[in-house]
Every structure is written in structure tokens, then in C-alpha cells.
Design a protein around this motif. Structure first.
Motif, PDB file in Angstrom:
ATOM      1  N   LEU A  33       0.869  -1.301   0.014  1.00  0.00           N
ATOM      2  CA  LEU A  33      -0.098   0.013  -0.084  1.00  0.00           C
ATOM      3  C   LEU A  33       0.716   1.327  -0.115  1.00  0.00           C
ATOM      4  CD1 LEU A  33      -2.785  -0.590   2.792  1.00  0.00           C
ATOM      5  CD2 LEU A  33      -3.186  -0.166   0.580  1.00  0.00           C
ATOM      6  N   ALA A  34       0.303   2.181  -0.663  1.00  0.00           N
ATOM      7  CA  ALA A  34       1.085   3.430  -0.778  1.00  0.00           C
ATOM      8  C   ALA A  34       0.230   4.764  -0.551  1.00  0.00           C
ATOM      9  CB  ALA A  34       1.969   3.912  -2.072  1.00  0.00           C
ATOM     10  N   GLY A  35       0.507   5.743   0.088  1.00  0.00           N
ATOM     11  CA  GLY A  35      -0.273   7.086  -0.052  1.00  0.00           C
ATOM     12  C   GLY A  35       0.135   8.025  -0.986  1.00  0.00           C
ATOM     13  N   TYR A 313      -2.828   0.337  -8.223  1.00  0.00           N
ATOM     14  CA  TYR A 313      -1.744   1.235  -8.690  1.00  0.00           C
ATOM     15  C   TYR A 313      -1.792   1.536 -10.315  1.00  0.00           C
ATOM     16  CZ  TYR A 313       1.236  -2.672 -10.171  1.00  0.00           C
ATOM     17  OH  TYR A 313       1.741  -3.761 -10.839  1.00  0.00           O
ATOM     18  N   MET A 314      -2.411   0.623 -11.015  1.00  0.00           N
ATOM     19  CA  MET A 314      -2.359   0.767 -12.468  1.00  0.00           C
ATOM     20  C   MET A 314      -3.256   2.083 -12.626  1.00  0.00           C
ATOM     21  SD  MET A 314      -0.431  -1.561 -13.406  1.00  0.00           S
ATOM     22  CE  MET A 314      -0.593  -2.080 -15.300  1.00  0.00           C
ATOM     23  N   GLN A 315      -4.073   2.474 -11.680  1.00  0.00           N
ATOM     24  CA  GLN A 315      -5.043   3.685 -12.170  1.00  0.00           C
ATOM     25  C   GLN A 315      -4.368   4.662 -11.623  1.00  0.00           C
ATOM     26  OE1 GLN A 315      -7.299   0.684 -11.880  1.00  0.00           O
ATOM     27  NE2 GLN A 315      -7.109   0.978 -13.964  1.00  0.00           N
ATOM     28  N   VAL A 316      -3.139   4.704 -11.471  1.00  0.00           N
ATOM     29  CA  VAL A 316      -2.286   5.721 -10.576  1.00  0.00           C
ATOM     30  C   VAL A 316      -2.733   7.315 -11.169  1.00  0.00           C
ATOM     31  CG1 VAL A 316      -0.133   5.375 -11.757  1.00  0.00           C
ATOM     32  CG2 VAL A 316      -0.069   6.689  -9.549  1.00  0.00           C
ATOM     33  N   LEU A 334      -5.032   6.303  -1.414  1.00  0.00           N
ATOM     34  CA  LEU A 334      -4.147   5.262  -1.155  1.00  0.00           C
ATOM     35  C   LEU A 334      -4.099   4.513  -2.518  1.00  0.00           C
ATOM     36  CD1 LEU A 334      -5.134   3.406   2.212  1.00  0.00           C
ATOM     37  CD2 LEU A 334      -3.375   5.308   1.656  1.00  0.00           C
ATOM     38  N   LEU A 335      -3.063   3.766  -2.887  1.00  0.00           N
ATOM     39  CA  LEU A 335      -2.539   2.922  -4.127  1.00  0.00           C
ATOM     40  C   LEU A 335      -2.594   1.548  -3.347  1.00  0.00           C
ATOM     41  CD1 LEU A 335      -0.106   4.894  -6.151  1.00  0.00           C
ATOM     42  CD2 LEU A 335      -2.655   4.789  -6.641  1.00  0.00           C
ATOM     43  N   THR A 336      -3.232   0.612  -3.954  1.00  0.00           N
ATOM     44  CA  THR A 336      -2.975  -0.770  -3.685  1.00  0.00           C
ATOM     45  C   THR A 336      -1.942  -1.437  -4.730  1.00  0.00           C
ATOM     46  OG1 THR A 336      -5.041  -1.460  -4.860  1.00  0.00           O
ATOM     47  CG2 THR A 336      -5.098  -1.498  -2.453  1.00  0.00           C
ATOM     48  N   ILE A 337      -1.089  -2.027  -4.236  1.00  0.00           N
ATOM     49  CA  ILE A 337      -0.086  -2.497  -5.177  1.00  0.00           C
ATOM     50  C   ILE A 337       0.044  -3.904  -5.079  1.00  0.00           C
ATOM     51  CG2 ILE A 337       2.515  -2.447  -5.717  1.00  0.00           C
ATOM     52  CD1 ILE A 337       2.445   0.494  -4.871  1.00  0.00           C
ATOM     53  N   SER A 338      -0.053  -4.601  -6.186  1.00  0.00           N
ATOM     54  CA  SER A 338      -0.150  -6.117  -5.953  1.00  0.00           C
ATOM     55  C   SER A 338       0.873  -6.848  -6.797  1.00  0.00           C
ATOM     56  CB  SER A 338      -1.612  -6.668  -6.646  1.00  0.00           C
ATOM     57  OG  SER A 338      -1.772  -6.016  -7.864  1.00  0.00           O
TER      58      SER A 338
END
Ligand code: NAI
Ligand code: MN
Ligand code: ZN
Length: 338
Positions: A33-35, A313-316, A334-338
Motif C-alpha cells: 500500500l502507498a499513500g 496502482y495501475m490507475q495511478v 491510497l494505492l494498492t500494489i499487487s
């Protein structure tokens, strides 16, 4: 691995890169996860004078250690960690007096060195703080924004006698509201902004009173209410605010600024000395990750109140544009990163 790279101002690409190997003293974090923060948007738009392109942005991130470099105990593999973006030398004056956030050779992840908007990030082992099981992933990724409030309040030393006025109900103002009410239990928190929806968020975060200063004189309004703030935090950061803060402050008040504007602002000695005001500034955080982890363990703050959006995150690009354009509904994205 995939990394979100700003190639140059206004050019964001999701790039395929080789998974990095942690160097001596480093760990590799598989980011979950990133903000998104204002500074990520500033780097994207070319408004950050310190950054060198290309750059992987992101300085608010959480994940799991999946590899360690030489000199780091293998037992760290598998730890859930939040990463302090402040990298310091450890031996300059600032570092020696416990203020690595203003190290003379300061390096900030996501600004001066590649950051956390990536499937993997390598960081110094000591910057990766283990997160207790009782703290969720979503809360862990919110630690960095709260360290800004922890750093500011460490200078101000608020008490139960204080009446605190905060300019700005963005993420920085709101983390400060929560710390002042939840941790320091100050007498009253007043938040000033021009956006009604944000003032509502301030109330939800615990503000006792909000003032919309779009079309009124804040000084007149406070005079009418007979309020003299004893602590003032400028989390709106317009250069004109400091002079107003000096004029509305109680005698013996403390004022803290966090802005980086290079525009001049006009203040007078008389305004400051006649009331013996103290003026502080605060930048990033000085070893405040353990402090905020402790606040979370004791449930003194509630990051959930600030999380308004979550994107893959692909929709950043959509995530950053939402963050930039929708100040009324948006606080932390938040961005979810998989
Ligand atoms: P933000 O832009 O989301 O929030 C700022 C808020 O201030 C907005 O809601 C805006 O309506 C309000 N505002 C602007 N002018 C105002 C005025 N004259 N009176 C009342 N309200 C006013 O920004 P965010 O993310 O909350 O950050 C706030 C500031 O803090 C930014 O300038 C940022 O650069 C700075 N910052 C500083 C840090 C530090 O460590 N020193 C760390 C992070 C951010
Ligand atoms: Mn931030
Ligand atoms: Zn240093």
C-alpha cells in the motif's frame, strides 16, 4: 517488477524494471500500500525544485520485507514494515542533536532517491519499522503523514491549557487536529479553511470549532468570540499567514510554520517581541515513526477518518488527478500494489 516513474514533468509511466537487490545494510520491501501526498503531485507536475528525473515517486508506503542485504539479520524477512522516507548521514550536527530530518546530506525516498510507488523498494534496514499485528495495513501506510504532526507537536509541546488554531484542513491540518485532541488533549482546537467540506472533515477529526475565512477577517471574528490562540499551526502555508498569526496570537503563544514558499513575507519585531512569541518550523520527521506506532497501539488517533479513496496502482494517473482536482471530497488517496 512494475514501477511508477516520472520520466520528466507531466510524463508518468508504469515501467518494467528489474527487481532491485538490497545492498549492504538494506532490506527489500514488497510494497502493498502507498499513500499519495501533495509532494508526489508536485514532482509529477514539475513543481519540486529538489528532484532529479526520472524518479520513482512515493514516500508513504507499507509492505513486507522479502529480502535482506549483507549485515542485516535474515530473521527480518517476512516482517510487516512501514518505511521512514528520511535518510540521514548520522554524524553531522543535525544528526548528532537528534534532528536527522534536516541532515546536511538529507536524502528523502521518493524525492532524492527512488521511492515506494513500485512493486519492490530497497531501503536502509533502520528505516523499515516493524508494525505490530494489531495495526492494520491501511493504518500502517498512514504513519508517515502522522509523523509530520508528531514532529510539529514535539516542537510546540501542547498542554491541556492550550487553545490551538490550525490554518488549513488538508491532510496536514487534519493529522494535527487528531494528535492535538487525541494525544495532547488540548483545551480547544479551531480549524480555519475556505472549503466547507474540508471544515466538516476537521470536525469529524475532532475540531471543536471551525471558521470559514473566505469572506471574513479572521482577526475580527476571533475578537468577536474573545479567542486568543495560544498555539498556531500554519498547515495552509501561504506566505501571508505568518503576519496574521502573529497579530491574532495570545501573549506567550507558540507559532509553527511548515511551508516552503520562497516568497517574502512581512513581519515586525514589535509584533513578536511585545508578546514574547516563539516561532518554530517543522520539516518531515525526526525519528517519529515509533511515536506514531505507539499512538496507533493506544488508539489515540484514527487514520480511517482521513482515507477517502483507494485505487489500484495501475490507475495511478486517475488517482493523482482525483487527488489534485477534488479537494472537496479528497483527503488521503491510497494505492494498492499487487
Ligand atoms: P492541502 O493543499 O491539501 O491543504 C491546504 C489547505 O489550506 C486547503 O484545504 C486550503 O483550502 C487551505 N488554505 C489555503 N490558504 C488558506 C488560508 N489563507 N486560510 C485558510 N485556509 C487556507 O495541503 P496538505 O497536504 O494538507 O499540506 C499543507 C501544506 O503543508 C502544504 O503547503 C505542504 O507543502 C506543506 N507540507 C509541509 C510538510 C513539512 O514537513 N514541513 C510536510 C507536508 C506538507
Ligand atoms: Mn507525505
Ligand atoms: Zn546528518
Amino acid at each position: 517488477m512494475k514501477s511508477i516513474v516520472i520520466k520528466q514533468p507531466n510524463e508518468l509511466v508504469i515501467e518494467e524494471r528489474e527487481v532491485p537487490q538490497p545492498a549492504n545494510g538494506e532490506v527489500r520491501v514488497k510494497v502493498k500500500l502507498a499513500g499519495i501526498c501533495g509532494s508526489d503531485s508536485h514532482i509529477y507536475r514539475g513543481h519540486n525544485p529538489f528532484v532529479k528525473y526520472p524518479r520513482v515517486i512515493g514516500h508513504e508506503f507499507f509492505g513486507v520485507i522479502d529480502e535482506v542485504g549483507e549485515g542485516v539479520d535474515k530473521s527480518r524477512i517476512g516482517e510487516r514494515v512501514s518505511v521512514d522516507p528520511v535518510i540521514s548521514c548520522g554524524h553531522c550536527y543535525s544528526c548528532l542533536v537528534g534532528r536527522p530530518n534536516v541532515c546536511t546530506s538529507l536524502t528523502v525516498l521518493g524525492v532524492h532517491r527512488d521511492g515506494g510507488f513500485s512493486q519492490y523498494a530497497v531501503v536502509p534496514s533502520k528505516n523499515a519499522y516493524v508494525i505490530p499485528d494489531e495495526i492494520s495495513d491501511e493504518f500502517a501506510v498512514m504513519i508517515e503523514p502522522f509523523t509530520i504532526a508528531a514532529n510539529a507537536t514535539s516542537h510546540l509541546k501542547p498542554t491541556e491549557n492550550d487553545i490551538v488554531l490550525i490554518y488549513g484542513a488538508g491532510p496536514m491540518g487534519l493529522t494535527s487536529v487528531q494528535a492535538l485532541k487525541g494525544v495532547y488533549n488540548v483545551k480547544e482546537v479551531i480549524v480555519v479553511d475556505r472549503i466547507e467540506e474540508r471544515l466538516n472533515m476537521a470536525k469529524i477529526s475532532g475540531a471543536d470549532r471551525v471558521i470559514n475565512n473566505t469572506s471574513l477577517s479572521l482577526k475580527d471574528e476571533l475578537d468577536k468570540l474573545n479567542i486568543k490562540p495560544t498555539v498556531i499551526i500554519d498547515a495552509a502555508c501561504h506566505p501571508s499567514i505568518l503576519q496574521e498569526a502573529i497579530s491574532i496570537a495570545s501573549p506567550a503563544a507558540r507559532i509553527l510554520i511548515m511551508g516552503f514558499s520562497s516568497d517574502a513575507c512581512q513581519i515586525t519585531q514589535q509584533g513578536i517581541t511585545s508578546k514574547e512569541l516563539s516561532i518554530f518550523s517543522s520539516r518531515l520527521n525526526a525519528n517519529k515513526f515509533p511515536v506514531v506506532i505507539d499512538w496507533l497501539k493506544k488508539k489515540l488517533i484514527d487514520p480511517q477518518k482521513l482515507i477517502t479513496h483507494q485505487f489500484d496502482y495501475m490507475q495511478v494517473i486517475q488517482a493523482i488527478e482525483t487527488f489534485e482536482k477534488d479537494q472537496k471530497q479528497c483527503c488521503k488517496v491510497l494505492l494498492t500494489i499487487s
